[in-house]
Design a protein around this motif. Structure first.
Motif, mmCIF file in Angstrom:
data_model
loop_
_atom_site.group_PDB
_atom_site.id
_atom_site.type_symbol
_atom_site.label_atom_id
_atom_site.label_comp_id
_atom_site.label_asym_id
_atom_site.label_seq_id
_atom_site.Cartn_x
_atom_site.Cartn_y
_atom_site.Cartn_z
ATOM 1 N N ILE A 267 42.143 40.428 39.603
ATOM 2 C CA ILE A 267 41.681 40.966 38.321
ATOM 3 C C ILE A 267 41.749 42.486 38.278
ATOM 4 N N TYR A 268 41.489 43.132 39.405
ATOM 5 C CA TYR A 268 41.333 44.582 39.405
ATOM 6 C C TYR A 268 42.655 45.313 39.600
ATOM 7 N N PRO A 269 42.742 46.567 39.116
ATOM 8 C CA PRO A 269 43.977 47.350 39.255
ATOM 9 C C PRO A 269 44.295 47.663 40.711
ATOM 10 N N GLU A 270 45.547 48.001 40.927
ATOM 11 C CA GLU A 270 46.028 48.266 42.275
ATOM 12 C C GLU A 270 45.257 49.393 42.946
ATOM 13 N N PHE A 271 44.891 50.456 42.202
ATOM 14 C CA PHE A 271 44.225 51.594 42.847
ATOM 15 C C PHE A 271 42.886 51.195 43.460
ATOM 16 N N LEU A 272 42.174 50.245 42.850
ATOM 17 C CA LEU A 272 40.894 49.814 43.415
ATOM 18 C C LEU A 272 41.121 48.915 44.624
ATOM 19 N N ARG A 273 42.125 48.034 44.552
ATOM 20 C CA ARG A 273 42.423 47.174 45.702
ATOM 21 C C ARG A 273 42.830 48.028 46.907
ATOM 22 N N GLU A 274 43.577 49.092 46.668
ATOM 23 C CA GLU A 274 43.992 49.973 47.762
ATOM 24 C C GLU A 274 42.787 50.644 48.416
ATOM 25 N N LEU A 275 41.806 51.021 47.609
ATOM 26 C CA LEU A 275 40.622 51.690 48.154
ATOM 27 C C LEU A 275 39.807 50.720 49.012
ATOM 28 N N PHE A 276 39.622 49.502 48.539
ATOM 29 C CA PHE A 276 38.908 48.512 49.348
ATOM 30 C C PHE A 276 39.695 48.146 50.604
ATOM 31 N N THR A 277 41.002 48.100 50.495
ATOM 32 C CA THR A 277 41.822 47.813 51.682
ATOM 33 C C THR A 277 41.615 48.882 52.739
ATOM 34 N N ARG A 278 41.609 50.147 52.336
ATOM 35 C CA ARG A 278 41.373 51.232 53.306
ATOM 36 C C ARG A 278 39.971 51.142 53.896
ATOM 37 N N ALA A 279 38.989 50.783 53.053
ATOM 38 C CA ALA A 279 37.607 50.695 53.527
ATOM 39 C C ALA A 279 37.454 49.678 54.651
ATOM 40 N N PHE A 280 38.268 48.584 54.595
ATOM 41 C CA PHE A 280 38.096 47.503 55.564
ATOM 42 C C PHE A 280 39.293 47.330 56.488
ATOM 43 N N THR A 281 40.138 48.351 56.582
ATOM 44 C CA THR A 281 41.158 48.396 57.636
ATOM 45 C C THR A 281 40.908 49.668 58.451
ATOM 46 N N ASP A 282 41.280 50.830 57.923
ATOM 47 C CA ASP A 282 40.969 52.091 58.602
ATOM 48 C C ASP A 282 39.464 52.216 58.840
ATOM 49 N N GLY A 283 38.669 51.823 57.847
ATOM 50 C CA GLY A 283 37.223 51.959 57.952
ATOM 51 C C GLY A 283 36.581 51.029 58.948
ATOM 52 N N LEU A 284 37.249 49.938 59.292
ATOM 53 C CA LEU A 284 36.753 49.055 60.351
ATOM 54 C C LEU A 284 36.950 49.681 61.715
ATOM 55 N N ARG A 285 38.072 50.340 61.877
ATOM 56 C CA ARG A 285 38.447 50.846 63.195
ATOM 57 C C ARG A 285 37.915 52.244 63.481
ATOM 58 N N GLY A 314 38.385 37.834 23.924
ATOM 59 C CA GLY A 314 37.424 38.926 23.989
ATOM 60 C C GLY A 314 37.033 39.361 25.383
ATOM 61 N N ALA A 315 37.577 38.748 26.424
ATOM 62 C CA ALA A 315 37.189 39.076 27.798
ATOM 63 C C ALA A 315 37.619 40.482 28.172
ATOM 64 N N GLU A 316 36.780 41.128 28.990
ATOM 65 C CA GLU A 316 37.143 42.437 29.550
ATOM 66 C C GLU A 316 38.231 42.241 30.605
ATOM 67 N N ASN A 317 39.253 43.081 30.543
ATOM 68 C CA ASN A 317 40.306 43.134 31.544
ATOM 69 C C ASN A 317 40.500 44.597 31.927
ATOM 70 N N PHE A 318 41.501 44.874 32.759
ATOM 71 C CA PHE A 318 41.745 46.245 33.197
ATOM 72 C C PHE A 318 43.215 46.615 33.038
ATOM 73 N N TYR A 319 43.432 47.791 32.504
ATOM 74 C CA TYR A 319 44.772 48.375 32.445
ATOM 75 C C TYR A 319 45.193 48.761 33.851
ATOM 76 N N ASP A 320 46.396 48.408 34.222
ATOM 77 C CA ASP A 320 46.923 48.719 35.542
ATOM 78 C C ASP A 320 48.257 49.427 35.379
ATOM 79 N N ALA A 321 48.294 50.732 35.658
ATOM 80 C CA ALA A 321 49.516 51.517 35.497
ATOM 81 C C ALA A 321 50.644 50.976 36.366
ATOM 82 N N GLU A 322 50.298 50.361 37.499
ATOM 83 C CA GLU A 322 51.314 49.818 38.395
ATOM 84 C C GLU A 322 52.077 48.688 37.702
#
Length: 436
Positions: A267-285, A314-322
């Motif tokens: 559901i979420y844009p790529e920029f948010l997925r990238e931030l969570f990915t960093r939090a639980f890859t680099d941020g794990l180590r 009427g559902a909320e969605n997110f614009y994703d520039a990617e």
């Protein structure tokens, strides 16, 4: 103990008198009561004697917290100590939590279902307020969904249980955290609570809020037959793997068991997925590689500005520039209809989707950073032509507008300009361009 306190008159250290009215709740440390101080309702946390005996640094932490004061008004901060006339224990006064604030843990059980806009606001507020705490050299030590509450209508938050707050990295503080939220180095017994371990716990809390799932609980968790302490230490400390780690698919979420994570990840844009990915890859180590509060803060403001609505359901969605760059359509996550993108305005690096309910704030237009108190522009419908939408000037300044054909006009306070392709707006401190 509860029956003995209710109805009693107690005194703060400064001699202020108050009456204990009713029990609000209890836990492992003590009980919380509603009290009346003159004409004001407040809360009293009253410790069990056995807990005080187990936490030798508690009184000093509270005294330091009271002396320093709350980092922001979002913390239900200790205000004054209260002594037990029988000298067996003590407690402290704090602000009473407003009933509009609901437990984030309730989101996991779907007792509350805030909108995406409210979630974005809550994410921003959490990052901002923990940044304020950390900037004072303090750490919370126990960030979890049990200690944070939100208003599901607005996304405003309040942070409770601040008696655990202490100097970052201190060895003889209070709790070390809540299971499933503790940083891997604490689970392994290699570190004490600090700003860096708080950052990991904050990322876990945010993942829970936005994906309704734990970031490390995938196939590895599903294959555990006995979820005992050794198993938990392995999953969260010794061999943690992010469920969406791009380099390691050994812990992917299992369909039928972890559907929340699977559905919400898309559901979420790529920029948010990238931030969570960093939090639980680099941020794990690497504790130094964790996502900072300022990065989360910026991301959740951007996410809120990215909200778009499905015209069918009427559902909320997110614009994703990617998606736009790759030529992919925006499909509604709720009904799978293709979403017709609304106009958007680019102001510097920021892109704000111009929905029917969009407002621009000083933050957007070169004013005070993250000032969302009073809007200075809003999308408005033409009073006589329902299909025509404009941007109304709510500020005290006159805007200079340049149309695509080179025509220049002024938009005075209270007036609107029609939203059309290529319009450039000089707001004074910032310039924006409308795109379709």
């Amino acid at each position: 103990m509860a029956s003995r306190l209710i109805g009693r008159t107690l005194f703060t250290e400064s001699g202020q008198q108050f009456t204990v009215e009713r029990l609000l709740g209890s836990g492992g440390q003590g009980e919380v009561y509603q009290v009346r101080v003159e004409d004001q309702l407040m809360a009293l946390k009253w410790y069990f004697p056995q807990y005080i005996a187990s936490d030798s640094g508690l009184r000093k932490r509270l005294e330091d917290a009271i002396r320093k004061g709350a980092p922001t008004d979002r913390f239900l901060w200790p205000l004054e100590l209260v002594e037990d006339p029988e000298k067996r224990t003590f407690g402290y006064l704090m602000p009473l939590r407003d009933p509009r604030f609901k437990s984030i843990a309730g989101m996991m059980r779907r007792h509350i279902e805030p909108s995406f806009r409210a979630l974005c606001t809550a994410g921003f507020e959490l990052a901002h307020n923990f940044l304020e705490l950390h900037s004072k050299g303090l750490c919370y030590r126990d960030i979890s969904h049990g200690n944070v509450f939100l208003d599901p209508d607005t996304g405003e938050i309040c942070i409770c249980d601040n008696d655990n707050v202490d100097v970052t990295g201190k060895a003889d503080g209070g709790v070390f955290g809540t299971p499933r939220f503790m940083a891997p180095e604490i689970v392994r017994g290699e570190a004490y609570p600090s700003t860096e371990t708080d950052l990991f716990s904050l990322a876990v809390l945010l993942f829970y809020m936005f994906f309704l799932h734990h970031p490390l609980e995938g196939r590895k968790e599903a294959e555990i037959h006995c979820f005992d302490l050794p198993a938990m230490k392995k999953l969260y400390g010794l061999e943690p793997v992010f469920i969406f780690d791009p380099q390691d698919n050994s812990n992917r979420p299992v369909p039928g068991l972890h559907d929340n994570a699977i559905i919400y990840w898309e559901i979420y844009p790529e920029f948010l997925r990238e931030l969570f990915t960093r939090a639980f890859t680099d941020g794990l180590r690497d504790p130094e590689g964790r996502v900072r509060e300022s990065e989360w803060r910026k991301a959740f403001v951007k996410l809120r500005d990215s909200i778009i609505y499905c015209s069918k359901c009427g559902a909320e969605n997110f614009y994703d520039a990617e998606k736009l760059r790759e030529g992919r359509s925006h499909l509604c996550w709720a009904c799978n209809s293709e979403i017709r993108l609304p106009p958007r305005i680019r102001i510097g690096e920021a892109v704000v989707m111009l929905n029917h309910d969009t407002k621009l704030f000083p933050h957007h237009l070169g004013g005070e950073l993250y000032n969302f108190d009073v809007p200075i522009a809003e999308v408005a419908q033409h009073p006589k032509q329902p299909d025509v939408w404009g941007l109304r000037n709510l500020s005290q300044d006159t805007w200079t507008v340049t149309r695509q054909d080179g025509t220049v006009l002024q938009v005075c306070p209270g007036k609107s300009l029609t939203i059309t392709l290529g319009v450039e707006i000089n707001f004074g401190r910032a310039k924006g361009e409308i795109r379709l």
